[in-house]
Design an enzyme around this catalytic site. Structure first.
Site, mmCIF file in Angstrom:
data_model
loop_
_atom_site.group_PDB
_atom_site.id
_atom_site.type_symbol
_atom_site.label_atom_id
_atom_site.label_comp_id
_atom_site.label_asym_id
_atom_site.label_seq_id
_atom_site.Cartn_x
_atom_site.Cartn_y
_atom_site.Cartn_z
ATOM 1 C CG ASP A 130 0.490 -76.197 4.798
ATOM 2 O OD1 ASP A 130 0.909 -77.346 4.585
ATOM 3 O OD2 ASP A 130 -0.354 -75.627 4.067
ATOM 4 C CD GLU A 166 6.187 -61.164 21.729
ATOM 5 O OE1 GLU A 166 6.132 -60.234 20.919
ATOM 6 O OE2 GLU A 166 5.167 -61.789 22.134
#
Length: 559
Positions: free
Chosen positions: A202, A251
């Site tokens: 956002d 990751e």
């Protein structure tokens, strides 16, 4: 697993409070979403984007977050969230969630700690606090205004002021503070560990800020373009934040994706957010802002396909979302300039009386524009209910309004600009107290009122009709999944004349859109899907494409 699944995905945005209500309290919930996964699977979407579901006072529709690592108890529990993830993945649907990093709510534990702490304390440094101007600091640090109306600074009891671009309930976080950065890295891992596949970020361009002394006036600020010279929007430093996020995303296997909500001044600035070392994708709202016009659509598509070469990402295409007038209404408005089909103000809800909206024309154009959108290379972001042809709900009584923008920007000289009209709960059945949004025996009605015309736009009403808007979406998404190839298109300049736009895609299919009012000849090929019935004057006569209609054709003899 496909690490590039998002590049040409069809993503379906769910506004949780308005999708499906399982427990009958009038508010949509996670259990309701789980109960409708079969519908999403049949629709043929690749991913769901879940708008905020976090604990919130709903000062701004859930974008005022009390706790970034929990579920609003009115919507569900973390266990239900886990069940939702599992059910979506079982159906072959990826999950993207909203993350709101620019501001928390004023009920967040950090902000409550800041209010209880002294000026200059570590707790206050997590947010943007400043001393005021004038005698005793009685005037705000600047005359800047909130996007929702009123001042952008609010004073606390000890005399300091805090900054908020949106409502007073949304204090802005200080992203120069290492603790803020670390907290959000942990939050990203929290949701990724629970199986979330991506994040919609956002107001992604607002995180980095630099307040000069003295601050520019509001008039001066409005003349500063977004970018490195702006104190508050699209500063270069924001990319260091997203470089940290990208390391977290990488990751995981596959790496988590992200898409930035940004409104920036140039393709080069947008590309910074969409680069592989940043968020990886950025929203393109250009079609959303365009008129129903062949020349505008071609210019926008060409420009955005050129832009993605700057970022190595894929483009995004959007016609509706939770912040704007639904495109079935937008295309039925007559703007002040007089030419039908203009977008109007994208924020207007009751900006035009229902009598000034041509619903039939708007829906025909919306269906045609949607088939253009879905034929384009890149990812398409759909908003819940557009597959039913829903238009904006107008005439919501003031006492039932929920959007702060409605209340804080209305006055006697201009119409309301609220967003409630696109957030009304979905109709699932032809009848019932909430058209199937909640249980029929529910004592609570839907949290926003539904109009009577929802009956004919309900899932039940449209499901058995292949010519319905829902039938068109299902067919188009089935074809798209079957035929979508490389991320390129080729304009057909022989067909793209006047109000007609035509392009072919790898795999031997052609999209022809008639943006005008008059019929045009149908090219040779096998019709795969059409947004409106074709004109067939006789058994042996040539077929024509009516006005406001898009057709997909197979042009590969082997198909």
């Amino acid at each position: 697993m496909d690490a590039d699944w998002w590049r040409q995905a069809v993503v379906y945005q769910i506004y949780p409070r308005s999708f499906a209500d399982a427990n009958g309290d009038g508010i949509g919930d996670l259990a309701g979403i789980i109960s409708r996964i079969g519908y999403l699977e049949q629709l043929g979407v690749d991913a769901v984007w879940l708008s905020p579901f976090y604990p919130s006072a709903l000062a701004d529709g859930g974008y005022d977050v009390d706790d970034y690592r929990d579920v609003d108890p009115r919507i569900g529990t973390l266990e239900q969230f886990d069940a939702l993830v599992a059910a979506l993945h079982e159906a072959g649907i990826w999950l993207i969630v909203d993350i709101v990093p620019n501001h928390s709510s004023n009920r967040h534990r950090w902000f409550q700690e800041a209010l209880a702490s002294a000026p200059g304390s570590p707790a206050r440094d997590r947010y943007i606090f400043r001393d005021g101007l004038g005698a005793g600091g009685s005037r705000p640090p600047s005359d800047w205004t909130s996007q929702f109306g009123g001042p952008a600074w609010t004073r606390v009891p000890d005399g300091q002021w805090y900054f908020h671009t949106f409502t007073v309930e949304q204090p802005e976080l200080n992203w120069d503070n290492p603790e803020v950065r670390a907290e959000f890295l942990d939050t990203l891992r929290f949701w990724a560990d629970r199986g979330v596949d991506g994040f919609r970020v956002d107001v992604a361009a607002r995180l980095a800020k630099k307040f000069p002394e003295p601050m520019p006036s509001q008039a001066e600020l409005s003349r500063i373009p977004s970018g490195p010279d702006s104190p508050v929007y699209d500063r270069d430093e924001v990319q260091s934040i997203y470089a940290e996020w990208r390391r977290v995303f990488n990751e995981y296997d596959p790496p988590r994706m992200a898409v930035a909500e940004v409104w920036v001044n140039s393709p080069e600035r947008r590309a910074r957010y969409a680069r592989p070392e940043s968020l990886g994708q950025a929203f393109n709202f250009d079609l959303l802002k365009a008129d129903f016009d062949a020349e505008q659509f071609r210019r926008i598509v060409t420009s955005n396909l050129d832009q993605v070469k700057l970022s190595e990402s894929s483009s995004t295409w959007v016609l509706s979302n939770h912040d704007v007038v639904r495109h079935a209404t937008r295309y039925g408005l007559r703007p002040d300039g007089g030419r039908p089909g203009g977008r109007g103000d994208r924020w207007v809800n009751d900006g035009a009386p229902a009598s000034q909206i041509d619903r039939g024309l708007g829906l025909r154009r919306a269906r045609a524009a949607t088939l253009v959108e879905l034929a384009l290379p890149g990812s398409a972001y759909l908003y819940q209910g557009e597959e039913l042809g829903l238009g904006e709900v107008t005439g919501i009584p003031d006492e039932q309004r929920q959007d702060p923008k409605f209340w804080r920007t209305r006055d006697d000289e201009r119409p309301s600009v609220g967003r409630d009209g696109c957030r009304v709960p979905l109709p699932w059945t032809r009848s019932g107290p909430s058209f199937g949004f909640g249980p029929d025996d529910s004592a609570a009605g839907p949290h926003l009122p539904q109009p009577d015309w929802f009956a004919d736009c309900s899932v039940e009403a449209e499901s058995g009709d292949p010519s319905s808007t829902l039938g068109m979406y299902r067919r188009a998404l089935e074809l798209r999944r079957e035929m979508q190839g490389g991320e390129t298109l080729e304009w057909d300049d022989g067909l793209s004349v006047g109000d007609v736009l035509a392009f072919s895609r790898p795999g031997g299919w052609l999209c022809v859109a008639n943006f005008g009012d008059d019929p045009v000849p149908l090219p040779s090929g096998r019709v795969l899907v059409s947004s409106a019935p074709l004109i067939r004057p006789g058994t042996d006569g040539p077929a024509r494409i009516p006005g406001a209609c898009t057709v997909w054709l197979s042009i590969d003899a082997g198909r």
